[in-house]
Design a protein around this motif. Structure first.
Motif, PDB file in Angstrom:
ATOM      1  N   LEU A 238      -9.055  36.763  49.655  1.00  0.00           N
ATOM      2  CA  LEU A 238      -7.953  35.961  49.685  1.00  0.00           C
ATOM      3  C   LEU A 238      -7.551  35.522  48.391  1.00  0.00           C
ATOM      4  CD1 LEU A 238      -6.707  33.446  51.476  1.00  0.00           C
ATOM      5  CD2 LEU A 238      -8.734  32.067  50.554  1.00  0.00           C
ATOM      6  N   VAL A 239      -6.177  35.799  48.390  1.00  0.00           N
ATOM      7  CA  VAL A 239      -5.457  35.365  46.953  1.00  0.00           C
ATOM      8  C   VAL A 239      -4.231  34.532  47.403  1.00  0.00           C
ATOM      9  CG1 VAL A 239      -4.082  36.439  45.164  1.00  0.00           C
ATOM     10  CG2 VAL A 239      -6.006  37.903  46.132  1.00  0.00           C
ATOM     11  N   GLY A 240      -4.498  33.344  46.661  1.00  0.00           N
ATOM     12  CA  GLY A 240      -3.223  32.255  47.079  1.00  0.00           C
ATOM     13  C   GLY A 240      -3.644  32.005  48.659  1.00  0.00           C
ATOM     14  N   ARG A 241      -2.528  32.181  49.511  1.00  0.00           N
ATOM     15  CA  ARG A 241      -2.612  31.987  50.989  1.00  0.00           C
ATOM     16  C   ARG A 241      -2.682  33.310  51.634  1.00  0.00           C
ATOM     17  NH1 ARG A 241      -1.457  27.490  52.892  1.00  0.00           N
ATOM     18  NH2 ARG A 241      -0.538  25.965  51.396  1.00  0.00           N
ATOM     19  N   THR A 242      -2.610  34.460  50.856  1.00  0.00           N
ATOM     20  CA  THR A 242      -2.444  35.733  51.506  1.00  0.00           C
ATOM     21  C   THR A 242      -3.936  36.353  51.789  1.00  0.00           C
ATOM     22  OG1 THR A 242      -0.623  36.186  50.266  1.00  0.00           O
ATOM     23  CG2 THR A 242      -1.663  37.953  51.284  1.00  0.00           C
ATOM     24  N   VAL A 243      -4.263  36.528  53.004  1.00  0.00           N
ATOM     25  CA  VAL A 243      -5.640  36.792  53.439  1.00  0.00           C
ATOM     26  C   VAL A 243      -5.326  38.205  54.180  1.00  0.00           C
ATOM     27  CG1 VAL A 243      -5.408  35.922  55.720  1.00  0.00           C
ATOM     28  CG2 VAL A 243      -7.520  36.035  54.542  1.00  0.00           C
ATOM     29  N   THR A 244      -6.461  39.087  53.877  1.00  0.00           N
ATOM     30  CA  THR A 244      -6.848  40.172  54.495  1.00  0.00           C
ATOM     31  C   THR A 244      -8.332  40.336  54.937  1.00  0.00           C
ATOM     32  OG1 THR A 244      -5.161  41.687  53.173  1.00  0.00           O
ATOM     33  CG2 THR A 244      -6.880  42.915  54.306  1.00  0.00           C
ATOM     34  N   VAL A 245      -8.251  40.781  56.269  1.00  0.00           N
ATOM     35  CA  VAL A 245      -9.610  40.928  56.756  1.00  0.00           C
ATOM     36  C   VAL A 245      -9.988  42.243  57.292  1.00  0.00           C
ATOM     37  CG1 VAL A 245     -11.373  40.051  58.868  1.00  0.00           C
ATOM     38  CG2 VAL A 245      -9.854  38.274  57.615  1.00  0.00           C
ATOM     39  N   VAL A 246     -11.010  42.638  56.909  1.00  0.00           N
ATOM     40  CA  VAL A 246     -11.543  43.982  57.469  1.00  0.00           C
ATOM     41  C   VAL A 246     -12.903  43.813  58.069  1.00  0.00           C
ATOM     42  CG1 VAL A 246     -12.151  46.557  56.812  1.00  0.00           C
ATOM     43  CG2 VAL A 246     -10.549  45.280  55.504  1.00  0.00           C
ATOM     44  N   ARG A 247     -12.941  44.141  59.390  1.00  0.00           N
ATOM     45  CA  ARG A 247     -14.134  44.088  60.183  1.00  0.00           C
ATOM     46  C   ARG A 247     -14.531  45.346  60.530  1.00  0.00           C
ATOM     47  NH1 ARG A 247     -13.583  41.222  66.167  1.00  0.00           N
ATOM     48  NH2 ARG A 247     -15.870  42.025  67.185  1.00  0.00           N
ATOM     49  N   ASN A 248     -15.801  45.656  60.405  1.00  0.00           N
ATOM     50  CA  ASN A 248     -16.433  46.774  60.627  1.00  0.00           C
ATOM     51  C   ASN A 248     -15.715  48.041  60.302  1.00  0.00           C
ATOM     52  OD1 ASN A 248     -18.492  45.340  62.006  1.00  0.00           O
ATOM     53  ND2 ASN A 248     -17.439  45.403  64.139  1.00  0.00           N
ATOM     54  N   GLY A 249     -15.159  47.792  59.014  1.00  0.00           N
ATOM     55  CA  GLY A 249     -14.323  48.956  58.528  1.00  0.00           C
ATOM     56  C   GLY A 249     -12.897  49.083  58.872  1.00  0.00           C
ATOM     57  N   VAL A 250     -12.357  48.041  59.826  1.00  0.00           N
ATOM     58  CA  VAL A 250     -10.938  48.260  60.316  1.00  0.00           C
ATOM     59  C   VAL A 250     -10.466  47.067  59.845  1.00  0.00           C
ATOM     60  CG1 VAL A 250      -9.668  48.462  62.415  1.00  0.00           C
ATOM     61  CG2 VAL A 250     -11.820  49.623  62.539  1.00  0.00           C
ATOM     62  N   THR A 251      -9.139  47.148  59.338  1.00  0.00           N
ATOM     63  CA  THR A 251      -8.065  46.079  58.906  1.00  0.00           C
ATOM     64  C   THR A 251      -7.749  45.568  60.225  1.00  0.00           C
ATOM     65  OG1 THR A 251      -7.811  47.138  56.894  1.00  0.00           O
ATOM     66  CG2 THR A 251      -6.379  45.529  57.543  1.00  0.00           C
ATOM     67  N   THR A 252      -8.072  44.160  60.465  1.00  0.00           N
ATOM     68  CA  THR A 252      -7.779  43.661  61.394  1.00  0.00           C
ATOM     69  C   THR A 252      -6.551  42.376  61.092  1.00  0.00           C
ATOM     70  OG1 THR A 252      -9.768  41.972  61.415  1.00  0.00           O
ATOM     71  CG2 THR A 252      -9.832  43.936  62.886  1.00  0.00           C
ATOM     72  N   ILE A 253      -6.543  41.978  59.995  1.00  0.00           N
ATOM     73  CA  ILE A 253      -5.680  41.157  59.161  1.00  0.00           C
ATOM     74  C   ILE A 253      -5.123  41.808  57.857  1.00  0.00           C
ATOM     75  CG2 ILE A 253      -5.008  38.787  58.485  1.00  0.00           C
ATOM     76  CD1 ILE A 253      -6.978  37.813  60.683  1.00  0.00           C
ATOM     77  N   ASP A 254      -3.712  42.110  58.060  1.00  0.00           N
ATOM     78  CA  ASP A 254      -3.389  42.875  56.675  1.00  0.00           C
ATOM     79  C   ASP A 254      -2.248  41.819  55.908  1.00  0.00           C
ATOM     80  OD1 ASP A 254      -3.000  44.655  54.826  1.00  0.00           O
ATOM     81  OD2 ASP A 254      -2.142  46.210  56.217  1.00  0.00           O
ATOM     82  N   HIS A 255      -2.698  41.484  55.043  1.00  0.00           N
ATOM     83  CA  HIS A 255      -1.881  40.433  53.999  1.00  0.00           C
ATOM     84  C   HIS A 255      -1.065  39.873  54.529  1.00  0.00           C
ATOM     85  CE1 HIS A 255      -3.065  44.064  51.306  1.00  0.00           C
ATOM     86  NE2 HIS A 255      -3.103  43.125  50.155  1.00  0.00           N
ATOM     87  N   GLN A 256      -1.514  38.804  55.465  1.00  0.00           N
ATOM     88  CA  GLN A 256      -0.904  37.672  56.093  1.00  0.00           C
ATOM     89  C   GLN A 256      -1.204  36.299  55.629  1.00  0.00           C
ATOM     90  OE1 GLN A 256      -0.616  37.873  60.516  1.00  0.00           O
ATOM     91  NE2 GLN A 256      -1.581  39.836  60.412  1.00  0.00           N
ATOM     92  N   THR A 257      -0.230  35.471  55.802  1.00  0.00           N
ATOM     93  CA  THR A 257      -0.199  34.226  55.003  1.00  0.00           C
ATOM     94  C   THR A 257      -0.893  33.238  55.804  1.00  0.00           C
ATOM     95  OG1 THR A 257       2.108  34.579  54.099  1.00  0.00           O
ATOM     96  CG2 THR A 257       1.386  32.336  54.053  1.00  0.00           C
ATOM     97  N   ILE A 258      -1.581  32.413  55.441  1.00  0.00           N
ATOM     98  CA  ILE A 258      -2.335  31.254  55.984  1.00  0.00           C
ATOM     99  C   ILE A 258      -1.431  30.077  55.844  1.00  0.00           C
ATOM    100  CG2 ILE A 258      -4.308  29.808  56.509  1.00  0.00           C
ATOM    101  CD1 ILE A 258      -5.947  31.924  55.090  1.00  0.00           C
ATOM    102  N   GLU A 259      -0.584  29.596  56.896  1.00  0.00           N
ATOM    103  CA  GLU A 259       0.208  28.381  56.931  1.00  0.00           C
ATOM    104  C   GLU A 259      -0.461  27.012  56.518  1.00  0.00           C
ATOM    105  OE1 GLU A 259       4.167  29.090  59.345  1.00  0.00           O
ATOM    106  OE2 GLU A 259       2.674  28.296  60.389  1.00  0.00           O
ATOM    107  N   GLY A 260      -1.764  26.809  56.743  1.00  0.00           N
ATOM    108  CA  GLY A 260      -2.312  25.472  56.327  1.00  0.00           C
ATOM    109  C   GLY A 260      -3.571  25.637  56.678  1.00  0.00           C
ATOM    110  N   ILE A 261      -4.166  24.430  56.737  1.00  0.00           N
ATOM    111  CA  ILE A 261      -5.761  24.353  56.835  1.00  0.00           C
ATOM    112  C   ILE A 261      -6.025  24.565  58.314  1.00  0.00           C
ATOM    113  CG2 ILE A 261      -6.062  22.761  55.041  1.00  0.00           C
ATOM    114  CD1 ILE A 261      -5.978  20.593  56.886  1.00  0.00           C
ATOM    115  N   THR A 262      -7.450  24.705  58.547  1.00  0.00           N
ATOM    116  CA  THR A 262      -7.464  24.990  60.040  1.00  0.00           C
ATOM    117  C   THR A 262      -8.555  23.618  60.359  1.00  0.00           C
ATOM    118  OG1 THR A 262      -9.536  26.025  59.571  1.00  0.00           O
ATOM    119  CG2 THR A 262      -7.515  27.291  60.002  1.00  0.00           C
TER     120      THR A 262
END
Length: 298
Positions: A238-262
């Motif tokens: 997580l850098v700023g609001r840009t998030v990348t998620v790698v699950r079990n070695g596979v990139t499942t979310i790639d440099h996407q913007t989190i618009e707001g809180i959850t």
């Protein structure tokens, strides 16, 4: 380093707005995302719990924005909840009304949080010592906590308190491994505001943007095999609001913007560092290990 504020030109209501809601000693967070389309306002609302959704009853009367946050429920004798807001001094201020009760509201423009990815990161640091809960604390009443260390693993034995780190973090690379049983539900929060969903409930219970590996209600991940009861790895940057998620070695979310809180955010102070926290108030049974964090090298 909040950076620029997310309000384009046009209607004064347009923008992403963060709300800290205080009732007594309780602090909760909410969010509005307002855009202008075809001369009308489109309004998305993130309540203090649950998922973000679009509001359908939206009116502008003079300088006021009128929103029906939740409709009346005659069966439960529950009146509608409404927000009346005006822009003043760069804030979106007003009142929430429900029947005879009211609550003041103040929304601040959310920071854009646009910044470059660090060139270097420090070596990963463990956040669990495998012996005790040093560096972690329950949220709320400690008597409600069912978090413990068993055989070096962090275990939530039963439905109860959430658990957070005593330290706060800004930009980071997070690694954790989770074992989520069938029909269990939890979440791993980034800065205490953005939930990485962990669940193995029936598929009919949640749409794709609220299933395991999602940024809850915000970002749908690439679909992966569902393996309840097995160990899975998550690497989250997580850098700023840009998030990348790698699950079990596979990139499942790639440099996407989190618009707001959850839902479940500890506060709406998006420009500030925050803790990691793990939900324990949904179900028990989840286990965690090898939680490490790496921060930008100075």
């Amino acid at each position: 380093m909040a950076g620029a504020l997310s309000q384009p030109k046009g209607s004064p209501f347009v923008g992403r707005w963060d709300f800290n809601l205080t009732q007594g000693n309780t602090l909760r967070a909410a969010w509005l995302g307002i855009t202008e389309k075809g001369g009308a306002l489109e309004v998305w609302y993130q309540p203090t719990g649950g998922n973000v959704y679009q509001l359908k009853d939206v009116k502008v009367e003079g300088s006021k924005l009128l929103l029906v946050i939740s409709a009346a429920d005659p069966a439960r004798k529950r009146p509608a909840a409404t927000w009346e807001l005006e822009v003043s001094g760069g804030k979106l201020a007003g009142v929430q009304k429900r029947g005879n009760t009211s609550m003041p509201l103040t929304g601040l423009l959310a920071p854009d949080l646009k910044r470059a990815e660090p060139k270097e990161w420090v070596a990963p640091e463990p956040l669990l010592n495998g012996r005790n809960l040093n560096g972690w604390e329950p949220i709320g009443n400690p008597a409600d906590s069912h978090w413990t260390i068993q055989d070096g693993l962090l275990v939530n034995q039963d439905h109860g308190a959430n658990l957070k780190t005593t330290r706060t973090f800004d930009d980071f690379k997070l690694h954790f491994e989770a074992n989520c049983p069938d029909r269990a539900n939890s979440g791993f929060y980034l800065r205490g505001r953005y939930e990485v969903q962990l669940e193995y409930e029936p598929l009919s219970s949640n749409p794709p943007e609220r299933r395991i590996g999602s940024i809850y209600g915000r970002i749908t991940p690439k679909e992966m095999p569902r393996t309840p009861g097995s160990w899975e790895t998550f690497d989250v940057t997580l850098v700023g609001r840009t998030v990348t998620v790698v699950r079990n070695g596979v990139t499942t979310i790639d440099h996407q913007t989190i618009e707001g809180i959850t839902g479940g955010a500890l506060d709406a102070n998006e420009g500030e560092p925050g803790p990691f926290y793990i939900q324990g108030d949904h179900t028990g049974g989840l286990k965690f290990r090898n939680i490490t964090v790496s921060v930008p090298k100075k």
